[in-house]
Design an enzyme around this catalytic site. Sequence first.
Site, PDB file in Angstrom:
ATOM      1  N   THR A 186     -56.467 -30.960 -47.241  1.00 50.41           N
ATOM      2  CA  THR A 186     -57.794 -29.838 -46.491  1.00 50.41           C
ATOM      3  C   THR A 186     -57.452 -28.642 -47.340  1.00 50.41           C
ATOM      4  OG1 THR A 186     -56.187 -28.862 -44.993  1.00 50.41           O
ATOM      5  CG2 THR A 186     -56.942 -31.127 -44.263  1.00 50.41           C
ATOM      6  N   GLY A 187     -58.648 -27.919 -47.109  1.00 50.30           N
ATOM      7  CA  GLY A 187     -59.200 -26.893 -48.092  1.00 50.30           C
ATOM      8  C   GLY A 187     -58.851 -26.893 -49.403  1.00 50.30           C
ATOM      9  N   SER A 188     -59.330 -28.122 -50.041  1.00 51.11           N
ATOM     10  CA  SER A 188     -59.062 -28.204 -51.344  1.00 51.11           C
ATOM     11  C   SER A 188     -60.206 -28.019 -52.312  1.00 51.11           C
ATOM     12  CB  SER A 188     -58.437 -29.678 -51.541  1.00 51.11           C
ATOM     13  OG  SER A 188     -59.374 -30.494 -50.876  1.00 51.11           O
ATOM     14  N   THR A 189     -61.060 -27.040 -51.925  1.00 49.64           N
ATOM     15  CA  THR A 189     -62.213 -27.038 -53.099  1.00 49.64           C
ATOM     16  C   THR A 189     -61.735 -26.015 -54.100  1.00 49.64           C
ATOM     17  OG1 THR A 189     -63.197 -25.516 -51.945  1.00 49.64           O
ATOM     18  CG2 THR A 189     -63.923 -27.842 -51.544  1.00 49.64           C
ATOM     19  N   ILE A 212     -54.511 -23.499 -54.514  1.00 50.26           N
ATOM     20  CA  ILE A 212     -53.533 -24.548 -54.368  1.00 50.26           C
ATOM     21  C   ILE A 212     -54.004 -25.711 -54.057  1.00 50.26           C
ATOM     22  CG2 ILE A 212     -51.275 -24.967 -53.077  1.00 50.26           C
ATOM     23  CD1 ILE A 212     -50.975 -21.951 -53.094  1.00 50.26           C
ATOM     24  N   SER A 233     -45.636 -20.434 -46.203  1.00 55.08           N
ATOM     25  CA  SER A 233     -45.478 -19.524 -46.916  1.00 55.08           C
ATOM     26  C   SER A 233     -44.237 -18.696 -46.867  1.00 55.08           C
ATOM     27  CB  SER A 233     -46.585 -18.422 -46.372  1.00 55.08           C
ATOM     28  OG  SER A 233     -46.547 -17.245 -47.079  1.00 55.08           O
ATOM     29  N   TYR A 284     -50.830 -13.168 -39.753  1.00 50.18           N
ATOM     30  CA  TYR A 284     -50.758 -14.183 -40.964  1.00 50.18           C
ATOM     31  C   TYR A 284     -49.503 -14.906 -40.725  1.00 50.18           C
ATOM     32  CZ  TYR A 284     -50.385 -16.593 -45.292  1.00 50.18           C
ATOM     33  OH  TYR A 284     -50.207 -17.592 -46.484  1.00 50.18           O
TER      34      TYR A 284
END
Length: 258
Positions: free
Chosen positions: A13-16, A19, A136, A149
């Site tokens: 996911t979120g891989s465009t 990381i 993180s 965050y």
Amino acid sequence: MKIDLSGKSALVTGSTEGIGFAIAKGLQEAGAHVVINGRTQAKVDAALARLSGAARGVAIDLATEGGSRALVAAEPSFDIVVNNLGIFQPSDFFDTADEVWERHWQVNVMSGVRLARAYLPGMAARGWGRMLFLGSESGFNIPVEMIHYGVSKTADIALARGLAKRMAGTGVTVNSILPGPTLSEGVAEMLKAEVAAGKTLEQAGEDFVKAHRPGSLIGRPATVEEVANMAVYIASPLASATTGAALRVDGGVIDFIV
């Protein structure tokens, strides 16, 4: 050591970019059939064009329950799921409205909760699977400039640990990966003023680490590939005895022995 993911299907996911893209690229190079994800078709198409070989992409916002349902309807089964989707936004605690907290919670935590709920049962039924969460170092070293965050990343680490216990004995492992400062596109954007003033991106990154993460043992940001290397290994059959772990790729920022 040879990592072979031939025949395995993987969602990142979120891989465009950043990381997430590096992880998708690494999984594909190891032989996995990869599906990348972003919020817009244009970004998904651009990322697919950068990957060599066959890959698929889905343009869906996973920060909503409806987005998660749409993804599962389109892609009902995976062997590997990497919950990389995440946002960060520096903001002083006393200036951070509920909306910012809620957005971080939905993107950074609930997107992974929903996909775990959807995909883990199928992995268990097949007797093999890998679920990864991008935590993180901020989940341990809560950054004063973005407490919201840090809290969301602590939640990701706890979620991975709890799910690892829930999936015990199924052949499915669940782990979190803890990057430190990393030279992704998001960090490059944060440092753009220093680059415009004449520094290289690498020098600006090193200066940021020395100023804001002085405990770093490598004294520089990691590359996205360095983080991806850990993810690809943990997603592989070689990591079958590693589950419930918070695996650090933080450059030694977290001051723990373990």
